[in-house]
Design a protein around this motif. Structure first.
Motif, short mmCIF file in Angstrom:
data_model
loop_
_atom_site.label_atom_id
_atom_site.label_comp_id
_atom_site.label_asym_id
_atom_site.label_seq_id
_atom_site.Cartn_x
_atom_site.Cartn_y
_atom_site.Cartn_z
N UNK A 170 36.98 -94.44 30.81
CA UNK A 170 37.51 -96.06 29.73
C UNK A 170 37.83 -95.79 29.11
N UNK A 171 39.67 -96.53 29.57
CA UNK A 171 40.02 -96.39 28.13
C UNK A 171 39.82 -97.88 27.75
N UNK A 172 39.40 -98.08 26.61
CA UNK A 172 39.10 -98.39 25.82
C UNK A 172 39.31 -98.71 24.93
N UNK A 173 41.05 -98.54 24.65
CA UNK A 173 41.66 -99.01 23.72
C UNK A 173 41.49 -100.32 22.67
N UNK A 174 41.63 -101.51 23.31
CA UNK A 174 41.23 -102.54 22.39
C UNK A 174 39.82 -102.40 21.58
N UNK A 175 38.81 -101.76 22.01
CA UNK A 175 37.31 -101.66 22.06
C UNK A 175 37.04 -100.99 20.20
#
Length: 455
Positions: free
Chosen positions: A353-358
């Motif tokens: 998962x690319x969870x950059x925002x989190x």
């Protein structure tokens, strides 16, 4: 823009929204607590509690916003629509907070600070996450964040020009006039910079996200050792910065004796911060990001006590000290945000998962929490030592103010140096992470495009 070095003009257009972000952060830390505690009559303890509660509101909004921004893209991309949504929220709440009509009660301030922080979270988090997604390169990430941080710092002197000019004009209600002027700066500049950003900077195409269960997404956060270190260091840096900001007006006026120059001197502090960013980046290219953070923290530990040597009423001495204290402004924030993009690579490898925002939500959360705790702790401490923000103070109370002003950055930066010593992600480690991610992505694409076996 995938894998390419971004042009300075495109980076400037991208970094524009950081100007109102910086312009908003300064008065929240420096002028608003002083304004509401003193001229608006709410008192130190009430204002300290309100600002701490408003910051703790981000404990809920930041992670929620991080998850939403990762999960719900639009036809504009993953981040752009959230920037647009932040504009009406910030414009309205900034007007209500910066231009209040007296008398104002504590619930008025608390409610509008909650809305202000929601809009600030939408803007800051989306912009930082987008910055991390502009490039996969270890050093290019630092360059992007360096531009963004420089523009954020530029917002500070730009907004400070207004109270500095108002102080020289000496209006009848100076506190209200300078706070209102800063609010109008934010209201005007915010939509202009976001408009240019959306017009000139496209987003990179996002890779498809694999489905993962809740536990599969949460457990890697606890196992991510670099994440824990980075968040702890960011909390301490946020505490130190907010502590200095909340006491600056009192320190400059009562201890240094340069109250009429306070806003102009603060300009020098932030211009010093802008000037040190290119130096910081060059050092980080040679020795690595985390080692540069350690060097900056040790510098702050050793240099902060020089504040005690500023002679009362000596503007030049205060100016010189503040310029070199500017190292504290841009170094850690630039490098922490670049390092968080590297930390997110580990998570992407583990979770697909690319969870950059989190991840940037967690970073903004620790900084804001550190700032919230700092304002509460500092104002409670000043109240305990008998400091009075509205009247005369005994020499012991003024001395206590100065001690707290110096002790906060010394203690916090000593812990930052200890935490970041031996940090496990450098250029070699991040490059290896990116190779593994790229290889896996290539394999997945090949499997998808491979024709099925015929019987």
């Amino acid at each position: 823009m995938n894998g390419q070095r971004l042009s300075p003009w495109r980076l400037a257009a991208f970094s524009g929204p950081a100007i109102p972000i910086g312009a908003l952060g300064l008065p929240i830390g420096v002028y608003l607590p002083h304004f509401y505690a003193g001229p608006m009559g709410l008192g130190l303890a009430a204002v300290g509690t309100i600002f701490m509660l408003a910051r703790f509101w981000d404990v809920f909004t930041d992670p929620a916003m991080g998850v939403l921004s990762d999960k719900f893209p639009s036809r504009w991309g993953r981040r752009r629509h959230w920037l647009v949504l932040s504009v009406p929220i910030l414009v309205l709440s900034a007007y209500m907070v910066f231009s209040p009509t007296a008398p104002v009660g504590p619930y008025y301030l608390l409610a509008w600070m909650f809305f202000l922080y929601i809009g600030w979270t939408l803007l800051t988090l989306s912009h930082m996450a987008w910055a991390a997604e502009l490039s996969d390169d270890y050093n290019e990430r630092s360059r992007i964040q360096g531009y963004r941080e420089a523009f954020q710092l530029l917002g500070v002197p730009l907004v400070l020009l207004l109270p500095a000019a108002i102080e020289w004009m000496d209006p009848e209600n100076m506190d209200a006039a300078r706070v209102a002027a800063m609010g109008w700066f934010i209201i005007i500049v915010l939509p202009l910079t976001i408009g240019l950003n959306l017009w000139l900077v496209p987003e990179r195409a996002a890779k498809p996200q694999a489905h993962a269960s809740f536990l599969a997404q949460v457990l890697p956060l606890f196992k991510n050792t670099p994440l824990r270190r980075l968040l702890a260091a960011d909390f301490l840096s946020g505490f130190a910065g907010a502590a200095l900001a909340s006491m600056y007006i009192y320190e400059a006026t009562l201890v240094w004796g340069v109250g009429s120059w306070a806003s102009l001197l603060l300009l020098l502090y932030f211009f010093g911060g802008i000037g040190f960013i290119p130096v910081t980046l060059k050092i980080s290219y040679r020795v690595g990001k985390h080692r540069t953070v350690v060097l900056a923290a040790l510098f702050n530990v050793c240099f902060a006590p020089v504040i005690f040597l500023i002679p009362h009423g000596n503007v030049w001495a205060a100016a010189a000290v503040l310029v070199f204290l500017g190292v504290n402004v841009g170094t850690t924030t630039t490098l922490y945000r670049s390092m968080m993009a590297d930390v997110a690579d580990i998570d992407e490898l583990d979770t697909r998962q690319k969870r950059t925002g989190l991840f940037y939500a967690l970073l903004t959360l620790t900084q804001k929490t550190g700032g919230a705790v700092a304002v509460g702790v500092v104002f409670w401490t000043l109240a305990l030592i008998g400091f009075n923000p509205q009247g005369e103070n005994a020499p012991g109370a003024v001395t206590g103010l100065s001690i707290v002003f110096v002790a906060a950055p010394v203690i916090c930066n000593a812990f930052v140096a200890a935490i970041m010593w031996g940090y496990p992600i450098g250029l070699k480690e991040q490059s290896a992470l990116r190779r593994r991610l790229d290889e896996r992505f290539t394999e997945e694409v090949e499997q998808t495009e491979r024709p099925p076996n015929l019987p």
